[in-house]
Design an enzyme around this catalytic site. Structure first.
Site, PDB file in Angstrom:
ATOM      1  N   ARG A   1      64.507  34.597  43.993  1.00 37.99           N
ATOM      2  CA  ARG A   1      63.713  34.920  42.794  1.00 37.99           C
ATOM      3  C   ARG A   1      62.457  34.065  42.673  1.00 37.99           C
ATOM      4  O   ARG A   1      61.939  33.839  41.576  1.00 37.99           O
ATOM      5  CB  ARG A   1      64.547  34.796  41.516  1.00 37.99           C
ATOM      6  CG  ARG A   1      65.718  35.754  41.498  1.00 37.99           C
ATOM      7  CD  ARG A   1      66.440  35.734  40.161  1.00 37.99           C
ATOM      8  NE  ARG A   1      67.578  36.628  40.232  1.00 37.99           N
ATOM      9  CZ  ARG A   1      68.759  36.280  40.710  1.00 37.99           C
ATOM     10  NH1 ARG A   1      68.959  35.049  41.141  1.00 37.99           N
ATOM     11  NH2 ARG A   1      69.740  37.154  40.750  1.00 37.99           N
TER      12      ARG A   1
ATOM     13  N   LYS B   1      48.296  38.150  43.420  1.00 32.65           N
ATOM     14  CA  LYS B   1      48.870  39.484  43.647  1.00 32.65           C
ATOM     15  C   LYS B   1      49.532  39.474  45.017  1.00 32.65           C
ATOM     16  O   LYS B   1      48.884  39.135  46.020  1.00 32.65           O
ATOM     17  CB  LYS B   1      47.783  40.559  43.639  1.00 32.65           C
ATOM     18  CG  LYS B   1      47.377  41.021  42.249  1.00 32.65           C
ATOM     19  CD  LYS B   1      46.419  42.200  42.345  1.00 32.65           C
ATOM     20  CE  LYS B   1      45.978  42.669  40.971  1.00 32.65           C
ATOM     21  NZ  LYS B   1      44.939  43.725  41.044  1.00 32.65           N
TER      22      LYS B   1
ATOM     23  N   GLU C   1      33.188  42.553  49.547  1.00 35.25           N
ATOM     24  CA  GLU C   1      33.818  41.929  48.365  1.00 35.25           C
ATOM     25  C   GLU C   1      32.931  40.818  47.797  1.00 35.25           C
ATOM     26  O   GLU C   1      32.892  40.593  46.590  1.00 35.25           O
ATOM     27  CB  GLU C   1      35.210  41.368  48.710  1.00 35.25           C
ATOM     28  CG  GLU C   1      36.248  42.425  49.110  1.00 35.25           C
ATOM     29  CD  GLU C   1      36.805  43.244  47.929  1.00 35.25           C
ATOM     30  OE1 GLU C   1      36.423  42.993  46.767  1.00 35.25           O
ATOM     31  OE2 GLU C   1      37.616  44.150  48.196  1.00 35.25           O
TER      32      GLU C   1
ATOM     33  N   LYS D   1      36.199  34.908  41.268  1.00 36.67           N
ATOM     34  CA  LYS D   1      37.570  35.426  41.165  1.00 36.67           C
ATOM     35  C   LYS D   1      38.432  34.493  40.302  1.00 36.67           C
ATOM     36  O   LYS D   1      39.231  34.946  39.476  1.00 36.67           O
ATOM     37  CB  LYS D   1      38.179  35.617  42.553  1.00 36.67           C
ATOM     38  CG  LYS D   1      39.574  36.196  42.461  1.00 36.67           C
ATOM     39  CD  LYS D   1      39.878  37.316  43.384  1.00 36.67           C
ATOM     40  CE  LYS D   1      41.191  37.974  42.989  1.00 36.67           C
ATOM     41  NZ  LYS D   1      41.756  38.802  44.011  1.00 36.67           N
TER      42      LYS D   1
ATOM     43  N   GLU E   1      46.263  41.340  34.756  1.00 33.49           N
ATOM     44  CA  GLU E   1      45.419  42.525  34.718  1.00 33.49           C
ATOM     45  C   GLU E   1      45.732  43.458  33.550  1.00 33.49           C
ATOM     46  O   GLU E   1      46.038  44.634  33.735  1.00 33.49           O
ATOM     47  CB  GLU E   1      45.518  43.302  36.046  1.00 33.49           C
ATOM     48  CG  GLU E   1      44.395  44.300  36.230  1.00 33.49           C
ATOM     49  CD  GLU E   1      44.303  44.859  37.646  1.00 33.49           C
ATOM     50  OE1 GLU E   1      43.757  44.165  38.502  1.00 33.49           O
ATOM     51  OE2 GLU E   1      44.793  45.965  37.875  1.00 33.49           O
TER      52      GLU E   1
ATOM     53  N   ARG F   1      40.715  41.625  34.146  1.00 35.28           N
ATOM     54  CA  ARG F   1      40.769  41.498  35.605  1.00 35.28           C
ATOM     55  C   ARG F   1      40.332  42.774  36.319  1.00 35.28           C
ATOM     56  O   ARG F   1      39.965  42.744  37.476  1.00 35.28           O
ATOM     57  CB  ARG F   1      42.201  41.096  36.026  1.00 35.28           C
ATOM     58  CG  ARG F   1      42.323  40.839  37.511  1.00 35.28           C
ATOM     59  CD  ARG F   1      43.665  40.206  37.882  1.00 35.28           C
ATOM     60  NE  ARG F   1      43.789  40.071  39.316  1.00 35.28           N
ATOM     61  CZ  ARG F   1      44.640  39.252  39.925  1.00 35.28           C
ATOM     62  NH1 ARG F   1      45.429  38.469  39.215  1.00 35.28           N
ATOM     63  NH2 ARG F   1      44.697  39.199  41.242  1.00 35.28           N
TER      64      ARG F   1
ATOM     65  N   ASN G   1      37.811  45.403  40.291  1.00 37.75           N
ATOM     66  CA  ASN G   1      37.938  46.703  40.953  1.00 37.75           C
ATOM     67  C   ASN G   1      36.629  47.483  40.959  1.00 37.75           C
ATOM     68  O   ASN G   1      36.635  48.682  41.243  1.00 37.75           O
ATOM     69  CB  ASN G   1      39.037  47.529  40.267  1.00 37.75           C
ATOM     70  CG  ASN G   1      40.407  46.948  40.546  1.00 37.75           C
ATOM     71  OD1 ASN G   1      40.666  46.466  41.634  1.00 37.75           O
ATOM     72  ND2 ASN G   1      41.266  46.969  39.536  1.00 37.75           N
TER      73      ASN G   1
ATOM     74  N   HIS H   1      36.066  50.083  43.556  1.00 37.58           N
ATOM     75  CA  HIS H   1      37.359  50.320  44.203  1.00 37.58           C
ATOM     76  C   HIS H   1      37.976  51.673  43.891  1.00 37.58           C
ATOM     77  O   HIS H   1      38.848  52.123  44.629  1.00 37.58           O
ATOM     78  CB  HIS H   1      38.351  49.211  43.845  1.00 37.58           C
ATOM     79  CG  HIS H   1      38.117  47.935  44.622  1.00 37.58           C
ATOM     80  ND1 HIS H   1      36.922  47.258  44.587  1.00 37.58           N
ATOM     81  CD2 HIS H   1      38.918  47.225  45.457  1.00 37.58           C
ATOM     82  CE1 HIS H   1      37.003  46.180  45.367  1.00 37.58           C
ATOM     83  NE2 HIS H   1      38.205  46.140  45.909  1.00 37.58           N
TER      84      HIS H   1
ATOM     85  N   HIS I   1      39.110  53.163  47.122  1.00 39.76           N
ATOM     86  CA  HIS I   1      40.515  53.380  47.496  1.00 39.76           C
ATOM     87  C   HIS I   1      40.726  54.818  47.975  1.00 39.76           C
ATOM     88  O   HIS I   1      41.478  55.065  48.921  1.00 39.76           O
ATOM     89  CB  HIS I   1      41.442  53.111  46.304  1.00 39.76           C
ATOM     90  CG  HIS I   1      41.705  51.648  46.080  1.00 39.76           C
ATOM     91  ND1 HIS I   1      41.888  51.126  44.821  1.00 39.76           N
ATOM     92  CD2 HIS I   1      41.820  50.619  46.938  1.00 39.76           C
ATOM     93  CE1 HIS I   1      42.090  49.809  44.920  1.00 39.76           C
ATOM     94  NE2 HIS I   1      42.058  49.481  46.194  1.00 39.76           N
TER      95      HIS I   1
ATOM     96  N   HIS J   1      39.188  48.079  54.444  1.00 40.77           N
ATOM     97  CA  HIS J   1      39.142  48.122  52.978  1.00 40.77           C
ATOM     98  C   HIS J   1      37.699  47.875  52.488  1.00 40.77           C
ATOM     99  O   HIS J   1      37.175  48.623  51.658  1.00 40.77           O
ATOM    100  CB  HIS J   1      40.111  47.078  52.415  1.00 40.77           C
ATOM    101  CG  HIS J   1      40.063  46.941  50.926  1.00 40.77           C
ATOM    102  ND1 HIS J   1      40.545  47.916  50.075  1.00 40.77           N
ATOM    103  CD2 HIS J   1      39.560  45.957  50.131  1.00 40.77           C
ATOM    104  CE1 HIS J   1      40.345  47.529  48.828  1.00 40.77           C
ATOM    105  NE2 HIS J   1      39.756  46.345  48.829  1.00 40.77           N
TER     106      HIS J   1
END
Ligand code: GLY
Length: 348
Positions: A112, A134, A176, A216, A226, A230, A234, A237, A241, A253
């Site tokens: 955990r 993330k 980015e 960032k 998010e 946040r 994106n 994106h 995506h 990406h």
């Protein structure tokens, strides 16, 4: 060495300009057992012989998105069990964004949650994937849908790894960096305006990484999970995506995000009043570093996927736009004319 603090569920540092072996030696000294996860493609660059690391303590994974699978995660959990990794032990991910996403996910789920350390080796990994907590893997349901927010204890950036990157991979990371410039730090754009080509950009790597990580860190520090703020990360994106998926992930990406940034800039001109010069600057900078700015996919193909984007709520399409450089705006359910106008800017 430059250190930037990230305040998330707890604080940690991003250290830029360290020597990876020295940092890893310290980590090995601070834990009884450490499992290092790295892609086989880096085995030529990663010489562990001077470190106190057994064969069992290194788990080599496939390259790219293939490593972010439940099968690879399962095999690593198995190794964690064989090593009897305890809560006081740690996982280290050395590699691009896929490796740090995977290593962080295994660390988030083993017992955990145990400590983990990120050693990003790609520009995209340094400025984006490894910072912000993330973690995740890909499943049949989609990319990054299974994961956890689980911050590393340290992000250790050895800029020498950038020398191992092809120009294509370095440029993908620059997409980015350019995004960070548009959403929050115009000085990144000023520097890149003066930068003649990708070789010159490589010479500015330290400062570009530092400025992008600072952007960032600021954003993640205000909205770790998010809930809204946040989402500015994106920018570019939503279309990006969709195009990345349509390419069957043959586009990097960052390459897909590059096209998505052009789309987002034109949408922003139409919906948020972004000025013509700011819109043009997107294409100017991205093209200068060899990044793609157009796509052969149709509007319909892109729209179907954008409507299924993670930011879409109740079937409405949501985008991050800009009203000026450094001022992001949330665009909800733009008209089909606004979407078509933005699409025309990226259509081949
Ligand atoms: N890559 C976007 C984020 O970390 O939120």
């Amino acid at each position: 060495m430059k250190s930037i603090e990230v305040k998330a569920e707890r604080s940690y540092s991003v250290e830029i300009g360290i020597a990876w072996r020295d940092r890893l030696r310290e980590i090995l000294g601070n834990h009884n057992r450490v499992l290092v996860i790295a892609p086989t493609s880096l085995s030529h660059f990663l010489d562990f012989s001077t470190l106190n690391l057994s064969d069992e303590g290194i788990f080599w994974v496939p390259d790219g998105e293939d490593q972010k699978s439940s099968a690879v995660a399962e095999a690593i959990w198995q190794r964690c069990g064989e090593m009897n990794l305890q809560r006081s032990d740690a996982i280290v991910g050395i590699g691009g964004g896929a490796t740090t996403d995977l290593a962080g996910f295994v660390a988030a789920t083993w017992l955990r949650g145990i400590e983990w350390y990120a050693f990003p080796t790609s520009l995209a990994g340094m400025v984006d994937a490894s910072v912000g907590g993330k973690t995740g893997i890909n499943t049949a349901a989609g990319k990054n849908l299974v994961g956890a927010f689980h911050s590393p204890s340290l992000v250790a950036i050895d800029l020498d790894f950038l020398k191992s990157l092809s120009d294509r991979d370095f440029a993908a990371g620059l997409a980015e960096v350019i995004k960070c410039g548009f959403i929050s730090d115009a000085s990144i754009l000023e520097l890149l305006k003066e930068t003649t080509d990708i070789q010159a950009a490589r010479a500015h790597a330290a400062i570009l990484v530092e400025k992008s990580v600072a952007v960032k860190a600021r954003v993640v520090g205000t909205d770790f999970k998010e809930s809204k703020a946040r989402e500015v990360l994106n920018y570019g994106h939503t279309a990006g995506h969709a195009i990345e998926k349509l390419s069957g992930y043959s586009l990097r990406h960052g390459e897909a995000v590059s096209i998505g940034l052009i789309f987002a800039a034109h949408l922003s001109r139409n919906v948020c009043g972004l000025g013509d010069d700011e819109v043009s600057l997107h294409g100017e900078l991205l093209a200068k570093f060899g990044l793609p700015t157009t796509t052969r996919y149709s509007l319909d193909e892109i729209v179907v996927l954008m409507a299924g984007d993670k930011k879409a709520r109740s079937g409405e399409m949501r985008f991050i736009g800009l009203s000026t450089i450094g001022t992001p705006a949330w665009i909800e359910n733009p008209t089909s004319d606004a979407i078509r106008f933005a699409y025309e800017s990226i259509s081949k």
